[in-house]
Design a protein around this motif. Structure first.
Motif, PDB file in Angstrom:
ATOM      1  N   ARG A 108       0.887 -48.533 -68.240  1.00 34.59           N
ATOM      2  CA  ARG A 108       1.342 -48.667 -66.863  1.00 34.59           C
ATOM      3  C   ARG A 108       1.380 -50.122 -66.400  1.00 34.59           C
ATOM      4  NH1 ARG A 108      -1.223 -46.485 -61.114  1.00 34.59           N
ATOM      5  NH2 ARG A 108       0.651 -46.970 -59.901  1.00 34.59           N
ATOM      6  N   LEU A 109       2.499 -50.474 -65.792  1.00 30.94           N
ATOM      7  CA  LEU A 109       2.630 -51.731 -65.058  1.00 30.94           C
ATOM      8  C   LEU A 109       2.847 -51.393 -63.595  1.00 30.94           C
ATOM      9  CD1 LEU A 109       5.108 -53.695 -67.387  1.00 30.94           C
ATOM     10  CD2 LEU A 109       2.597 -53.745 -67.412  1.00 30.94           C
ATOM     11  N   ARG A 110       2.222 -52.162 -62.712  1.00 32.85           N
ATOM     12  CA  ARG A 110       2.428 -51.959 -61.270  1.00 32.85           C
ATOM     13  C   ARG A 110       3.487 -52.967 -60.821  1.00 32.85           C
ATOM     14  NH1 ARG A 110      -2.231 -48.956 -59.597  1.00 32.85           N
ATOM     15  NH2 ARG A 110      -3.821 -49.013 -61.218  1.00 32.85           N
ATOM     16  N   TRP A 111       4.614 -52.443 -60.369  1.00 30.86           N
ATOM     17  CA  TRP A 111       5.776 -53.270 -60.075  1.00 30.86           C
ATOM     18  C   TRP A 111       5.818 -53.678 -58.608  1.00 30.86           C
ATOM     19  CZ3 TRP A 111       9.677 -54.458 -63.757  1.00 30.86           C
ATOM     20  CH2 TRP A 111       9.502 -53.872 -65.012  1.00 30.86           C
ATOM     21  N   HIS A 112       6.201 -54.928 -58.387  1.00 33.51           N
ATOM     22  CA  HIS A 112       6.420 -55.449 -57.033  1.00 33.51           C
ATOM     23  C   HIS A 112       7.788 -56.131 -57.055  1.00 33.51           C
ATOM     24  CE1 HIS A 112       2.032 -55.023 -56.112  1.00 33.51           C
ATOM     25  NE2 HIS A 112       1.950 -55.229 -57.425  1.00 33.51           N
ATOM     26  N   GLN A 113       8.756 -55.550 -56.374  1.00 31.95           N
ATOM     27  CA  GLN A 113      10.129 -56.039 -56.442  1.00 31.95           C
ATOM     28  C   GLN A 113      10.502 -56.728 -55.120  1.00 31.95           C
ATOM     29  OE1 GLN A 113      12.786 -52.887 -58.126  1.00 31.95           O
ATOM     30  NE2 GLN A 113      10.857 -51.826 -58.592  1.00 31.95           N
ATOM     31  N   VAL A 114      10.753 -58.020 -55.185  1.00 30.59           N
ATOM     32  CA  VAL A 114      11.086 -58.777 -53.981  1.00 30.59           C
ATOM     33  C   VAL A 114      12.602 -58.761 -53.777  1.00 30.59           C
ATOM     34  CG1 VAL A 114       9.046 -60.214 -54.245  1.00 30.59           C
ATOM     35  CG2 VAL A 114      11.235 -61.009 -55.175  1.00 30.59           C
ATOM     36  N   ARG A 115      13.020 -59.056 -52.568  1.00 31.17           N
ATOM     37  CA  ARG A 115      14.434 -58.957 -52.226  1.00 31.17           C
ATOM     38  C   ARG A 115      15.242 -60.086 -52.868  1.00 31.17           C
ATOM     39  NH1 ARG A 115      14.270 -58.972 -45.951  1.00 31.17           N
ATOM     40  NH2 ARG A 115      16.489 -58.577 -46.271  1.00 31.17           N
ATOM     41  N   PRO A 116      16.475 -59.789 -53.304  1.00 31.28           N
ATOM     42  CA  PRO A 116      17.310 -60.811 -53.929  1.00 31.28           C
ATOM     43  C   PRO A 116      18.139 -61.600 -52.923  1.00 31.28           C
ATOM     44  CG  PRO A 116      18.382 -58.689 -54.122  1.00 31.28           C
ATOM     45  CD  PRO A 116      17.064 -58.438 -53.420  1.00 31.28           C
ATOM     46  N   ASN A 117      18.165 -61.127 -51.684  1.00 25.98           N
ATOM     47  CA  ASN A 117      19.014 -61.806 -50.699  1.00 25.98           C
ATOM     48  C   ASN A 117      18.406 -61.671 -49.306  1.00 25.98           C
ATOM     49  OD1 ASN A 117      20.133 -58.909 -51.311  1.00 25.98           O
ATOM     50  ND2 ASN A 117      20.714 -59.338 -49.184  1.00 25.98           N
ATOM     51  N   LEU A 118      18.875 -62.513 -48.405  1.00 27.05           N
ATOM     52  CA  LEU A 118      18.502 -62.456 -46.990  1.00 27.05           C
ATOM     53  C   LEU A 118      19.808 -62.353 -46.219  1.00 27.05           C
ATOM     54  CD1 LEU A 118      16.123 -62.567 -45.015  1.00 27.05           C
ATOM     55  CD2 LEU A 118      16.432 -65.043 -44.908  1.00 27.05           C
ATOM     56  N   GLY A 119      20.141 -61.112 -45.840  1.00 35.39           N
ATOM     57  CA  GLY A 119      21.453 -60.879 -45.253  1.00 35.39           C
ATOM     58  C   GLY A 119      22.525 -61.167 -46.288  1.00 35.39           C
ATOM     59  N   ALA A 120      23.455 -62.018 -45.957  1.00 36.20           N
ATOM     60  CA  ALA A 120      24.528 -62.363 -46.891  1.00 36.20           C
ATOM     61  C   ALA A 120      24.123 -63.484 -47.830  1.00 36.20           C
ATOM     62  CB  ALA A 120      25.782 -62.770 -46.107  1.00 36.20           C
ATOM     63  N   ARG A 121      22.974 -64.078 -47.594  1.00 33.30           N
ATOM     64  CA  ARG A 121      22.552 -65.225 -48.409  1.00 33.30           C
ATOM     65  C   ARG A 121      21.777 -64.763 -49.644  1.00 33.30           C
ATOM     66  NH1 ARG A 121      18.679 -70.281 -46.498  1.00 33.30           N
ATOM     67  NH2 ARG A 121      18.858 -71.471 -48.449  1.00 33.30           N
ATOM     68  N   VAL A 122      22.249 -65.197 -50.809  1.00 35.62           N
ATOM     69  CA  VAL A 122      21.542 -64.894 -52.059  1.00 35.62           C
ATOM     70  C   VAL A 122      20.379 -65.868 -52.196  1.00 35.62           C
ATOM     71  CG1 VAL A 122      21.723 -64.795 -54.561  1.00 35.62           C
ATOM     72  CG2 VAL A 122      23.638 -64.021 -53.151  1.00 35.62           C
ATOM     73  N   LEU A 123      19.198 -65.339 -52.428  1.00 39.13           N
ATOM     74  CA  LEU A 123      18.008 -66.180 -52.568  1.00 39.13           C
ATOM     75  C   LEU A 123      17.898 -66.702 -53.997  1.00 39.13           C
ATOM     76  CD1 LEU A 123      15.514 -63.966 -50.536  1.00 39.13           C
ATOM     77  CD2 LEU A 123      16.827 -65.948 -49.750  1.00 39.13           C
ATOM     78  N   ASP A 124      17.555 -67.983 -54.131  1.00 43.51           N
ATOM     79  CA  ASP A 124      17.566 -68.556 -55.487  1.00 43.51           C
ATOM     80  C   ASP A 124      16.360 -68.079 -56.289  1.00 43.51           C
ATOM     81  OD1 ASP A 124      15.407 -70.646 -55.950  1.00 43.51           O
ATOM     82  OD2 ASP A 124      16.225 -71.400 -54.057  1.00 43.51           O
ATOM     83  N   ALA A 125      16.506 -68.216 -57.603  1.00 39.47           N
ATOM     84  CA  ALA A 125      15.532 -67.650 -58.535  1.00 39.47           C
ATOM     85  C   ALA A 125      14.292 -68.521 -58.715  1.00 39.47           C
ATOM     86  CB  ALA A 125      16.203 -67.421 -59.883  1.00 39.47           C
ATOM     87  N   HIS A 126      14.237 -69.653 -58.075  1.00 38.74           N
ATOM     88  CA  HIS A 126      13.109 -70.554 -58.273  1.00 38.74           C
ATOM     89  C   HIS A 126      12.272 -70.697 -56.999  1.00 38.74           C
ATOM     90  CE1 HIS A 126      14.620 -71.530 -62.214  1.00 38.74           C
ATOM     91  NE2 HIS A 126      15.783 -71.897 -61.719  1.00 38.74           N
ATOM     92  N   TRP A 127      12.767 -71.498 -56.030  1.00 36.46           N
ATOM     93  CA  TRP A 127      12.001 -71.776 -54.818  1.00 36.46           C
ATOM     94  C   TRP A 127      11.827 -70.525 -53.973  1.00 36.46           C
ATOM     95  CZ3 TRP A 127      10.167 -76.582 -55.325  1.00 36.46           C
ATOM     96  CH2 TRP A 127      10.887 -77.475 -56.114  1.00 36.46           C
ATOM     97  N   HIS A 128      12.938 -69.799 -53.736  1.00 34.08           N
ATOM     98  CA  HIS A 128      12.831 -68.604 -52.889  1.00 34.08           C
ATOM     99  C   HIS A 128      11.994 -67.525 -53.562  1.00 34.08           C
ATOM    100  CE1 HIS A 128      16.768 -69.871 -50.681  1.00 34.08           C
ATOM    101  NE2 HIS A 128      15.697 -70.360 -50.086  1.00 34.08           N
ATOM    102  N   PHE A 129      12.163 -67.375 -54.883  1.00 30.97           N
ATOM    103  CA  PHE A 129      11.348 -66.377 -55.581  1.00 30.97           C
ATOM    104  C   PHE A 129       9.867 -66.727 -55.463  1.00 30.97           C
ATOM    105  CE2 PHE A 129       9.047 -65.026 -59.414  1.00 30.97           C
ATOM    106  CZ  PHE A 129       9.148 -63.650 -59.252  1.00 30.97           C
ATOM    107  N   ALA A 130       9.539 -67.988 -55.630  1.00 29.48           N
ATOM    108  CA  ALA A 130       8.132 -68.401 -55.526  1.00 29.48           C
ATOM    109  C   ALA A 130       7.580 -68.124 -54.125  1.00 29.48           C
ATOM    110  CB  ALA A 130       7.991 -69.874 -55.875  1.00 29.48           C
ATOM    111  N   LEU A 131       8.380 -68.409 -53.098  1.00 26.16           N
ATOM    112  CA  LEU A 131       7.937 -68.171 -51.719  1.00 26.16           C
ATOM    113  C   LEU A 131       7.689 -66.690 -51.472  1.00 26.16           C
ATOM    114  CD1 LEU A 131      10.253 -70.654 -49.794  1.00 26.16           C
ATOM    115  CD2 LEU A 131       7.750 -70.778 -50.000  1.00 26.16           C
ATOM    116  N   GLN A 132       8.501 -65.833 -52.079  1.00 29.09           N
ATOM    117  CA  GLN A 132       8.305 -64.389 -51.890  1.00 29.09           C
ATOM    118  C   GLN A 132       7.152 -63.850 -52.739  1.00 29.09           C
ATOM    119  OE1 GLN A 132      12.239 -62.015 -51.428  1.00 29.09           O
ATOM    120  NE2 GLN A 132      12.763 -63.761 -52.735  1.00 29.09           N
ATOM    121  N   ALA A 133       7.010 -64.403 -53.958  1.00 27.29           N
ATOM    122  CA  ALA A 133       5.981 -63.879 -54.863  1.00 27.29           C
ATOM    123  C   ALA A 133       4.583 -64.336 -54.480  1.00 27.29           C
ATOM    124  CB  ALA A 133       6.294 -64.311 -56.298  1.00 27.29           C
ATOM    125  N   LEU A 134       4.471 -65.525 -53.896  1.00 36.88           N
ATOM    126  CA  LEU A 134       3.160 -66.100 -53.638  1.00 36.88           C
ATOM    127  C   LEU A 134       2.286 -65.234 -52.728  1.00 36.88           C
ATOM    128  CD1 LEU A 134       1.626 -68.515 -54.630  1.00 36.88           C
ATOM    129  CD2 LEU A 134       2.428 -69.801 -52.637  1.00 36.88           C
TER     130      LEU A 134
END
Length: 582
Positions: free
Chosen positions: A61-87
């Protein structure tokens, strides 16, 4: 231990880095750790744990946490935005360790004092700001290490500023539970169709043009390609149609759990990366471990990255980007089932060391105190085998004494002949090169228990040409050690040869009053046929210790014979036949 694994791939992705990350996370879980995986959710919505377990073939078993890929029409980048959401997720979980396959997140967690280890396969020419942030974070005390897949990449990270002691090279791994055959008889062994299977993406740099061109040369063999994004599948389908390749089947992208059945159905698995791409220096394909675990013979392009991990007994190599040579090697493997079986068995012996659990253990040990696992490179494994062989040879000499017989085939100037003779054993030494033989005579002149034979050891008695080393004119004695009965040996001059007597080793041994206690064979390429003759005669079973230097790197035609002998050694002669003399 609670471990958070963070990577910005989309949940359900079939890309190699996603598979590697998920299965490494599962490796931690299989070791009994509480593992949470943070990634991005698909645009269509989050996938539940059961669906993801099916996609990736998960058994832990893995416990999954899936963060959003976009904010409205804006696609969130895979580095800075991902880090801000994951932290915030990381901080809420309060993990003992963060393992991250991303750039910015590990820098942030290390800055907060959380034990962190990251993985990156970033190309040496990557000059991105996110990668620079990860490198800067690597100097922090909490940043325990960086995992990468090849020495070339390790050198690149060290040059960027990652402390060398924090860099760990590990190959990609395999889920043995998923890819090891379950005993079902594959279709290809029951319907008469011979199959070559490729699993992976269909990019040109993966070697797909070579595969399709080889298929064109082998119309009686079915080539099955499993994987590829829709656009790449469509592109390959057009090529297949234009060339009329009725023997090529494109299966398209499959969930990871569906891939093993295709591999088990193969008569050979092809790993064809192009040499005309930078990654030829460092790739460690996920499919490599999967192929080995599937217990099918592997046919691979001879690029540096694959040569780093595999030897000639674990894969049949062809010249990269050469469809004719690819077709030749495929035919060689398929037309010689014993060779294919030997390759598959050698690969299967290596596969357990590539299991994700072993990879996870290595990462955790490195993160804990810098402990490094055994080096799995082909060169390191060969060096370890040579060391074991030399220890066994020294022990075999120590057991010799008066009344024993030893045979030195390819005695050269007599270093080992003398060592055997000093024990009091009767020694028969064979050396065909006249310069070496003269030096041998001088060396053992005071040893009456040595019997010298100015002859080459072979599988038949008679005469043959002994081809001299290409540098023999410079120093005939020094270069005598490279002379060979095989004109195809890479370092001999086929135009410079002397006729020598040959002795059938099997017949010679059979005529002795008792079996030799020790046989050393260093005969520069004739070893394959000599060993085949010993096995066929039944004498191999009577010989307690045989040490052989093999020459398949200099004589590629030897590879099938020596691979078959290596399989026989592991099955029947593991306590007496040593094929790693040097």
């Amino acid at each position: 231990m609670r471990i958070v694994v963070g990577s910005s791939f989309e949940a359900g992705s079939a890309l190699a880095h996603a598979i590697n990350t998920v299965k490494t996370a599962e490796g931690f879980a299989r070791l009994g750790h509480d593992v949470h995986l943070v990634c991005r959710r698909p645009a269509s919505g989050a996938l539940d744990e059961q669906a993801l377990a099916r996609v990736y073939g998960l058994s832990a078993r893995l416990r999954w946490h899936q963060v959003r890929p976009n904010l409205g029409a804006r696609v969130l980048d895979a580095h800075w935005h991902f880090a801000l959401q994951a932290l915030p997720i990381v901080l809420a979980l309060r993990p003992d360790l963060v393992f991250s396959r991303s750039f910015v997140l590990p820098s942030a967690t290390a800055a907060l004092g959380i034990a962190t280890i990251s993985e990156s396969h970033a190309w040496p020419d990557n000059a991105s700001a996110p990668l620079a942030r990860m490198v800067a974070g690597a100097r922090r005390k909490a940043y325990r290490g960086l995992v990468t897949i090849a020495p070339t990449l390790a050198e690149s990270f060290a040059a960027r500023g990652v402390p060398q002691e924090k860099i760990l090279v590990l190959p990609d791994a395999v889920d043995l539970d998923l890819f090891a055959p379950k005993g079902a008889r594959p279709r290809s062994q029951t319907d008469g169709v011979r199959r070559v299977v490729y699993a992976g993406h269909l990019y040109d740099y993966k070697g797909i043009p070579t595969v399709l061109a080889a298929a064109e040369r082998l119309p009686a063999i079915r080539f099955e390609l499993v994987g590829g994004l829709p656009d790449d599948v469509a592109r390959c389908a057009r090529i297949v149609s234009e060339r009329g390749l009725g023997n090529v089947v494109l299966h398209g992208l499959k969930p990871l759990g569906a891939v093993p059945a295709h591999l088990w159905d193969a008569d050979a698995l092809i790993l064809p990366p192009s040499a005309d791409h930078p990654s030829a220096a460092w790739t460690s394909p996920v499919k490599l471990g999967e192929y080995l675990a599937a217990q099918r013979p592997v046919v691979a392009s001879e690029i540096p990255a694959l040569r780093h991990w595999l030897n000639d007994r674990e894969a049949a190599f062809f010249a990269p980007d050469d469809p004719a040579d690819c077709a030749r090697v495929i035919s060689q493997v398929l037309d010689d089932p014993d060779y294919g079986q030997a390759l598959a068995a050698a690969g299967a012996r290596l596969a357990p060391a590539l299991a994700y659990e072993r990879r996870a253990e290595a990462i955790l040990a490195f993160a804990e105190d810098g402990t490094r696992p055994p080096d799995l490179s082909a060169q390191a494994r060969a060096a370890a085998a040579v060391a074991r062989t030399k220890d066994a040879f020294a022990a075999a000499i120590a057991r010799l004494g008066p009344g024993d017989i030893a045979v030195d085939c390819g005695a050269n100037v007599g270093e080992y002949t003398e060592a055997m003779a000093r024990t009091g054993a009767t020694v028969h030494a064979f050396e065909p090169n006249p310069h070496a033989f003269a030096a041998l005579e001088r060396r053992v002149a005071d040893l009456p228990n040595v019997h010298l034979h100015r002859a080459a050891v072979d599988a038949t008695a008679g005469t043959a040409l002994l081809f001299q080393h290409v540098n023999a004119a410079e120093d005939p004695l020094y270069w005598s050690q490279g002379a060979s009965l095989v004109s195809e040996k890479a370092n001999v001059d086929a135009r410079n040869a002397v006729e020598v007597e040959t002795v059938d080793l099997a017949a010679f041994v059979e005529a002795l009053e008792r079996p030799p206690a020790l046989v050393k064979i260093d005969i520069e390429g004739a070893e394959g046929r000599v060993l085949d003759r010993l096995v066929a005669s039944g004498l191999m079973a009577q010989l307690p210790a045989i040490f052989v230097e093999t020459h398949e790197r200099k004589i590629p035609a030897l590879r099938p014979t020596l691979a078959r002998l290596d399989l026989r050694r592991h099955r029947d002669f593991s306590d007496k036949l040593w094929l790693d003399w040097e």
